[in-house]
Design an enzyme around this catalytic site. Structure first.
Site, PDB file in Angstrom:
ATOM      1  CB  SER A  90       4.951  -3.698   1.835  1.00 34.64           C
ATOM      2  OG  SER A  90       4.073  -4.682   1.345  1.00 34.64           O
ATOM      3  CG  HIS A 194       4.493  -5.156  -3.355  1.00 37.42           C
ATOM      4  ND1 HIS A 194       3.602  -4.119  -3.209  1.00 37.42           N
ATOM      5  CD2 HIS A 194       4.875  -5.510  -2.109  1.00 37.42           C
ATOM      6  CE1 HIS A 194       3.464  -3.862  -1.926  1.00 37.42           C
ATOM      7  NE2 HIS A 194       4.213  -4.688  -1.237  1.00 37.42           N
TER       8      HIS A 194
END
Length: 311
Positions: A90, A194
């Site tokens: 991430s 996400h």
């Protein structure tokens, strides 16, 4: 002889004081941190003296953790350690972009600050949370996601999938999981990351990255793996922009990323940044791999000895 990869940690692993001894001891780390401080004054105070609550806010987490991720990697590089591949989980993917040469340090730090601002804005508009679900069939969890309007987003390793969504929907899913006696762990993050809720942030990032005056994107100098595809990054500017910007609103295919690194003969994985979360994922995904961590001066010394002896 096998290859070596650096892995950069993601949100949730941050803590006050992270990387302070590396900043105090390693000149190359101090120089990077001081440059970041000149761009975003107050960053080092947040890192070294801020509260856990302050560091949990995405707008603060991202620039601070970006620096903590890079500290160990930069320190190892200054000692002569070379690597073959990088990947970041991430937020950690921005650190990987810098370390691979795709972005300059200033550009990468500006990007991570912008990323944090945009994701904080979306998180404020969509109160959300994330949970790590353990040992549940992937298809069954994905079906429950449709039923509860939640999104399986981080495919971390065999037996662990993170689900993201609005807080009330994650609560519904949690209640169902409890009834089914499925174990889950709430994550220390501040939004539905996400997931499709982040599309606005993705689009804004893409627009910003497309400005050649702000971001001079280069071809990566080593293998750079993408969260979104689990494959190596595209080599062209437009492909790189698409990959990093769309990462924010798409799933992290971490398990497949590790498997693809294994296919390219990576046998040593060095987790750079706070905690050992990624090391755990490697252990469960790539049996037999050598796993090292660098988050402070002691772990730097241990890892450098291991890596230099292997050369």
């Amino acid at each position: 002889m096998g290859k070596t990869a650096f892995l950069f940690a993601g949100q949730g692993s941050q803590y006050p004081g992270m990387a302070k001894d590396l900043y105090d001891t390693v000149l190359s780390v101090k120089e990077l941190f001081d440059e970041a401080e000149s761009i975003r004054p107050g960053t080092l105070k947040q890192m070294f003296e801020g509260s856990s609550e302050d560091l949990k806010k995405t707008i603060n987490t991202q620039p601070c953790l970006f620096l903590a991720d890079l500290a160990g990697a930069v320190a190892l590089k200054s000692l002569g350690v070379s690597i073959d591949a990088v990947a970041g989980f991430s937020l950690g993917e921005v650190a990987a972009l810098y370390f691979s040469g795709a972005l300059s340090f200033r550009e990468a730090f500006n990007l991570v600050c912008l990323r944090g601002e945009l994701m904080q804005k979306v998180a404020d508009e969509n109160e959300g949370s994330m949970i790590a679900v353990l040992r549940m069939d992937k298809a069954e969890l994905e079906a429950l996601g449709k039923e509860t309007e939640t999104f399986p987003v981080n495919y971390n390793c065999p037996g662990q999938i993170v689900v993201s969504g609005k807080a009330e929907n994650i609560k519904k899913l949690s209640e169902i999981l409890t009834e089914k006696k499925v174990r889950f762990i709430p994550l220390e993050v501040g939004g539905p990351f996400h997931s499709p809720y982040m599309s606005e942030a993705s689009n804004a990032l893409k627009e910003a990255l497309s400005s050649q005056d702000r971001f001079h994107i280069e071809k990566p100098s080593i293998a750079l793996f993408s969260n979104k595809t689990a494959e190596q990054y595209p080599q062209d500017r437009d492909g790189i922009i698409e990959t990093i910007s769309m990462q924010v609103s798409n799933s992290v295919q971490w398990e497949d990323t590790l498997r693809n690194m294994e296919k390219m003969e990576v046998t040593t994985f060095v987790e750079c940044g706070p905690g050992k979360t990624l090391s755990g994922f490697v252990k469960r995904t790539v049996p037999g791999a050598k796993i090292l961590n660098v988050s402070d001066l002691e772990s730097l010394n241990n890892a450098s000895k291991e890596l230099m002896n292997a050369c």
